[in-house]
Motif scaffolding. Structure first.
Motif, PDB file in Angstrom:
ATOM      1  N   MET A  63     -14.704  10.976  -7.377  1.00  0.00           N
ATOM      2  CA  MET A  63     -13.578  10.564  -8.173  1.00  0.00           C
ATOM      3  C   MET A  63     -14.022   9.912  -9.481  1.00  0.00           C
ATOM      4  SD  MET A  63     -10.175   8.564  -7.222  1.00  0.00           S
ATOM      5  CE  MET A  63     -10.416   6.893  -6.829  1.00  0.00           C
ATOM      6  N   PHE A  64     -15.061   9.078  -9.453  1.00  0.00           N
ATOM      7  CA  PHE A  64     -15.513   8.380 -10.657  1.00  0.00           C
ATOM      8  C   PHE A  64     -16.822   8.936 -11.194  1.00  0.00           C
ATOM      9  CE2 PHE A  64     -13.095   5.194  -8.219  1.00  0.00           C
ATOM     10  CZ  PHE A  64     -12.064   4.994  -9.125  1.00  0.00           C
ATOM     11  N   LYS A  65     -17.282  10.042 -10.689  1.00  0.00           N
ATOM     12  CA  LYS A  65     -18.588  10.569 -11.050  1.00  0.00           C
ATOM     13  C   LYS A  65     -18.685  11.023 -12.500  1.00  0.00           C
ATOM     14  CE  LYS A  65     -19.721  11.893  -6.386  1.00  0.00           C
ATOM     15  NZ  LYS A  65     -20.040  12.946  -5.453  1.00  0.00           N
ATOM     16  N   LYS A  66     -17.590  11.398 -13.116  1.00  0.00           N
ATOM     17  CA  LYS A  66     -17.632  11.918 -14.483  1.00  0.00           C
ATOM     18  C   LYS A  66     -17.408  10.852 -15.534  1.00  0.00           C
ATOM     19  CE  LYS A  66     -16.141  16.472 -13.109  1.00  0.00           C
ATOM     20  NZ  LYS A  66     -15.133  17.504 -13.209  1.00  0.00           N
ATOM     21  N   GLU A  67     -17.063   9.663 -15.126  1.00  0.00           N
ATOM     22  CA  GLU A  67     -16.771   8.592 -16.068  1.00  0.00           C
ATOM     23  C   GLU A  67     -17.835   7.507 -15.989  1.00  0.00           C
ATOM     24  OE1 GLU A  67     -14.340   8.919 -18.224  1.00  0.00           O
ATOM     25  OE2 GLU A  67     -13.740  10.786 -17.260  1.00  0.00           O
ATOM     26  N   THR A  68     -18.023   6.814 -17.089  1.00  0.00           N
ATOM     27  CA  THR A  68     -18.933   5.683 -17.106  1.00  0.00           C
ATOM     28  C   THR A  68     -18.159   4.444 -16.690  1.00  0.00           C
ATOM     29  OG1 THR A  68     -20.200   6.666 -18.895  1.00  0.00           O
ATOM     30  CG2 THR A  68     -20.464   4.301 -18.561  1.00  0.00           C
ATOM     31  N   ILE A  69     -18.618   3.788 -15.660  1.00  0.00           N
ATOM     32  CA  ILE A  69     -17.973   2.573 -15.173  1.00  0.00           C
ATOM     33  C   ILE A  69     -18.571   1.395 -15.918  1.00  0.00           C
ATOM     34  CG2 ILE A  69     -17.648   1.112 -13.151  1.00  0.00           C
ATOM     35  CD1 ILE A  69     -17.809   3.706 -11.465  1.00  0.00           C
ATOM     36  N   PHE A  70     -17.705   0.465 -16.327  1.00  0.00           N
ATOM     37  CA  PHE A  70     -18.188  -0.705 -17.034  1.00  0.00           C
ATOM     38  C   PHE A  70     -17.380  -1.916 -16.597  1.00  0.00           C
ATOM     39  CE2 PHE A  70     -14.721   0.874 -19.531  1.00  0.00           C
ATOM     40  CZ  PHE A  70     -14.080  -0.257 -20.008  1.00  0.00           C
ATOM     41  N   SER A  71     -17.867  -3.075 -16.951  1.00  0.00           N
ATOM     42  CA  SER A  71     -17.206  -4.322 -16.617  1.00  0.00           C
ATOM     43  C   SER A  71     -16.688  -4.976 -17.895  1.00  0.00           C
ATOM     44  CB  SER A  71     -18.207  -5.243 -15.921  1.00  0.00           C
ATOM     45  OG  SER A  71     -17.584  -6.454 -15.575  1.00  0.00           O
ATOM     46  N   SER A  72     -15.751  -5.903 -17.727  1.00  0.00           N
ATOM     47  CA  SER A  72     -15.247  -6.652 -18.866  1.00  0.00           C
ATOM     48  C   SER A  72     -14.826  -8.039 -18.402  1.00  0.00           C
ATOM     49  CB  SER A  72     -14.065  -5.929 -19.509  1.00  0.00           C
ATOM     50  OG  SER A  72     -12.977  -5.872 -18.608  1.00  0.00           O
ATOM     51  N   TYR A  73     -14.799  -8.967 -19.348  1.00  0.00           N
ATOM     52  CA  TYR A  73     -14.264 -10.295 -19.081  1.00  0.00           C
ATOM     53  C   TYR A  73     -13.848 -10.937 -20.392  1.00  0.00           C
ATOM     54  CZ  TYR A  73     -19.197 -11.677 -19.884  1.00  0.00           C
ATOM     55  OH  TYR A  73     -20.454 -11.850 -20.395  1.00  0.00           O
ATOM     56  N   ALA A  74     -13.037 -11.988 -20.266  1.00  0.00           N
ATOM     57  CA  ALA A  74     -12.423 -12.614 -21.432  1.00  0.00           C
ATOM     58  C   ALA A  74     -13.263 -13.747 -21.986  1.00  0.00           C
ATOM     59  CB  ALA A  74     -11.043 -13.146 -21.057  1.00  0.00           C
ATOM     60  N   VAL A  75     -13.052 -13.993 -23.276  1.00  0.00           N
ATOM     61  CA  VAL A  75     -13.598 -15.162 -23.968  1.00  0.00           C
ATOM     62  C   VAL A  75     -12.464 -15.758 -24.798  1.00  0.00           C
ATOM     63  CG1 VAL A  75     -15.969 -14.285 -24.041  1.00  0.00           C
ATOM     64  CG2 VAL A  75     -14.428 -13.796 -25.932  1.00  0.00           C
ATOM     65  N   ASP A  76     -12.580 -17.029 -25.123  1.00  0.00           N
ATOM     66  CA  ASP A  76     -11.529 -17.649 -25.920  1.00  0.00           C
ATOM     67  C   ASP A  76     -11.794 -17.579 -27.415  1.00  0.00           C
ATOM     68  OD1 ASP A  76     -13.622 -19.434 -25.837  1.00  0.00           O
ATOM     69  OD2 ASP A  76     -12.413 -21.149 -25.238  1.00  0.00           O
ATOM     70  N   ASN A  77     -13.044 -17.306 -27.809  1.00  0.00           N
ATOM     71  CA  ASN A  77     -13.393 -17.254 -29.219  1.00  0.00           C
ATOM     72  C   ASN A  77     -14.466 -16.181 -29.418  1.00  0.00           C
ATOM     73  OD1 ASN A  77     -14.891 -17.828 -31.710  1.00  0.00           O
ATOM     74  ND2 ASN A  77     -13.642 -19.685 -31.820  1.00  0.00           N
ATOM     75  N   SER A 111     -28.457  -0.012 -18.969  1.00  0.00           N
ATOM     76  CA  SER A 111     -27.296  -0.192 -18.098  1.00  0.00           C
ATOM     77  C   SER A 111     -26.029   0.130 -18.882  1.00  0.00           C
ATOM     78  CB  SER A 111     -27.253  -1.635 -17.590  1.00  0.00           C
ATOM     79  OG  SER A 111     -26.227  -1.792 -16.634  1.00  0.00           O
ATOM     80  N   ASN A 112     -24.909   0.006 -18.225  1.00  0.00           N
ATOM     81  CA  ASN A 112     -23.636   0.198 -18.913  1.00  0.00           C
ATOM     82  C   ASN A 112     -23.328  -1.023 -19.768  1.00  0.00           C
ATOM     83  OD1 ASN A 112     -23.326   2.651 -17.683  1.00  0.00           O
ATOM     84  ND2 ASN A 112     -22.061   1.860 -16.033  1.00  0.00           N
ATOM     85  N   ASN A 113     -22.590  -0.803 -20.810  1.00  0.00           N
ATOM     86  CA  ASN A 113     -22.190  -1.898 -21.682  1.00  0.00           C
ATOM     87  C   ASN A 113     -21.103  -2.731 -21.026  1.00  0.00           C
ATOM     88  OD1 ASN A 113     -24.011  -0.927 -23.548  1.00  0.00           O
ATOM     89  ND2 ASN A 113     -22.486   0.289 -24.621  1.00  0.00           N
ATOM     90  N   VAL A 114     -20.908  -3.939 -21.537  1.00  0.00           N
ATOM     91  CA  VAL A 114     -19.898  -4.850 -21.031  1.00  0.00           C
ATOM     92  C   VAL A 114     -18.937  -5.160 -22.175  1.00  0.00           C
ATOM     93  CG1 VAL A 114     -19.485  -7.155 -20.086  1.00  0.00           C
ATOM     94  CG2 VAL A 114     -21.500  -5.857 -19.356  1.00  0.00           C
ATOM     95  N   LEU A 115     -17.658  -5.098 -21.889  1.00  0.00           N
ATOM     96  CA  LEU A 115     -16.635  -5.348 -22.889  1.00  0.00           C
ATOM     97  C   LEU A 115     -16.150  -6.792 -22.786  1.00  0.00           C
ATOM     98  CD1 LEU A 115     -14.735  -4.008 -25.027  1.00  0.00           C
ATOM     99  CD2 LEU A 115     -13.106  -3.743 -23.136  1.00  0.00           C
ATOM    100  N   LEU A 116     -16.157  -7.509 -23.902  1.00  0.00           N
ATOM    101  CA  LEU A 116     -15.594  -8.850 -23.961  1.00  0.00           C
ATOM    102  C   LEU A 116     -14.335  -8.772 -24.814  1.00  0.00           C
ATOM    103  CD1 LEU A 116     -18.716 -11.109 -24.570  1.00  0.00           C
ATOM    104  CD2 LEU A 116     -17.802 -10.230 -22.431  1.00  0.00           C
TER     105      LEU A 116
END
Length: 126
Positions: A1-15, A46-51
């Motif tokens: 199901m997820f084999k064709k997509e790049t999985i990545f993580s994200s988290y919030a910052v205040d600034n 590794s995969n990139n991380v989105l902030l």
């Protein structure tokens, strides 16, 4: 199901600007911003991380990003020189005076610290 997509993580910052300064200057990561105010951490090998910005940001009470290192003492000393303060814990994850949890073969040696938004990060030996 997820084999064709790049999985990545994200988290919030205040600034985003403070985060960009910390992640580039202190941690030495490559950062790319986009026009919407998001920031992508380029993680080598590794995969990139989105902030992303969040006005009422509340940091998670757990580790959101683990940074593997070869020598934990060297990494901790280097980050301390850059002004990073390591967390101190007791109990099962008790840390030494530098902030390193010495696992003694029961897991990885690990040290936790926070980014400017209060998110918990770690350096650890895998």
């Amino acid at each position: 199901m997820f084999k064709k997509e790049t999985i990545f993580s994200s988290y919030a910052v205040d600034n985003v600007e403070q985060a960009k300064e910390f992640y580039t200057t202190v941690l030495g990561l490559e950062v790319q911003e986009d026009p919407m105010g998001f920031m992508e951490l380029h993680i080598p090998g590794s995969n990139n991380v989105l902030l992303y910005p969040r006005d009422n940001h509340r940091p998670a009470p757990f580790t959101v990003l683990n940074l593997p290192v070869k020598d934990i003492d060297e990494a901790v000393n280097s980050l301390i020189e850059k002004g990073v303060r390591f967390e101190q814990y007791e109990g099962n994850i008790a840390t030494d005076p530098k902030g390193i949890c010495r696992a003694n073969g029961q897991g990885p040696d690990i040290a936790w610290f926070k980014d400017p938004a209060g998110n918990i990060l770690s350096v650890l030996v895998l």
